[in-house]
Design an enzyme around this catalytic site. Structure first.
Site: not given
Ligand code: GLN
Length: 193
Positions: A49-51, A81, A110, A138-139, A174, A176
Site C-alpha cells: 500500500g502506502e507506507s 512492499c 523506497r 508496484i513502486r 506483492h 498477495e
Molecule cells: N511506494 C510505496 C511506499 O513507499 C509502496 C508501494 C506498494 O506497496 N505497492 O509505501
C-alpha cells in the site's frame, strides 16, 4: 478452526488480498486496526500500500509500540512492499520524518526501481521454492543493505527483493496479487516453527 490466527494490519492497502491468500492456505486471518486485536494474533501480515499513510495511521491508533513489542517477543511477521518498508530498521528516500516499525535488520530504499519502470512484473526465483513466482512490483522498495542474520531469498536488478531474518519475512513484490500462495506458504512455515 484450529491453528494459528494471523492478523493483517488493516489500515490501508492490500488487506483483502492477503486475507484471501491466508484463507487459501487454510489459515485464519483477521483484520488488525487496534492494539487489542493484536493480542489474539499468532502472526502479523503488513500489506502493500502506502507506507507513509500506514505509519501515520498506526501512530494515531497507538499500534506502533504494541507491534514493536510483539515483534521483539518473536511474533512471526510478513511484510510485502510497503509492509517491507514498515518492517525495515532503516528507510532511505522516505517522506520527511518517515519512520518505520522496524525489527528487520535491513536498509530499504523506497520507490527504488525508478519512475520509468516503477511497476513491472515477471518470473522471479525465490529460494525455497522449486519454480519461479510471477512477481508483481508496484513502486517497490529494494533492499540496499542487510545485517548479519538476514537471508536473501530473491534478487532483482542486483538487489535483494525477498529476505528472511528469524521469523520475519519481507518481499518488495506483492505475492498477495494472484492465486499463487507459495510465498505465503513460506510465512506459514515460520508460524509453525
Ligand atoms: N511506494 C510505496 C511506499 O513507499 C509502496 C508501494 C506498494 O506497496 N505497492 O509505501
Amino acid at each position: 478452526m484450529t491453528g494459528p490466527t494471523v492478523g493483517v494490519l488493516a489500515l490501508q492497502g492490500d488487506v483483502r488480498e492477503h486475507l484471501d491468500a491466508l484463507a487459501l492456505l487454510g489459515l485464519r486471518g483477521v483484520r488488525v486496526r487496534r492494539a487489542a486485536e493484536l493480542d489474539d494474533c499468532d502472526g502479523l501480515v503488513l500489506p502493500g500500500g502506502e507506507s507513509t499513510t500506514m505509519m501515520k495511521l498506526a501512530a494515531i491508533l497507538g499500534l506502533l509500540e504494541p507491534v514493536r513489542e510483539r515483534l521483539a517477543a518473536g511474533m512471526p511477521a510478513f511484510g510485502t512492499c510497503a509492509g517491507m518498508i514498515l518492517l525495515a530498521d532503516r528507510v532511505l528516500d522516505g517522506a520527511a520524518g518517515q519512520g518505520s516499525i522496524g525489527g528487520l535488520d535491513v536498509t530499504v530504499r523506497r520507490n527504488a526501481f525508478g519512475r520509468q519502470v516503477d511497476s513491472f512484473e515477471g518470473p522471479l526465483d525465490v529460494r525455497g521454492l522449486a519454480e519461479p513466482v510471477h512477481a508483481v512490483f508496484i513502486r517497490a522498495p529494494w533492499v540496499e543493505q542487510v545485517g548479519r542474520g538476514v537471508e536473501v531469498l530473491a534478487e532483482a536488478a542486483g538487489h535483494p527483493v525477498a529476505v528472511r531474518q528469524g521469523r520475519l519475512l519481507a518481499t518488495s513484490f506483492h505475492p498477495e496479487v494472484g492465486a499463487d500462495t507459495r510465498v505465503h506458504g513460506l510465512f506459514a512455515e515460520l508460524l509453525r516453527d
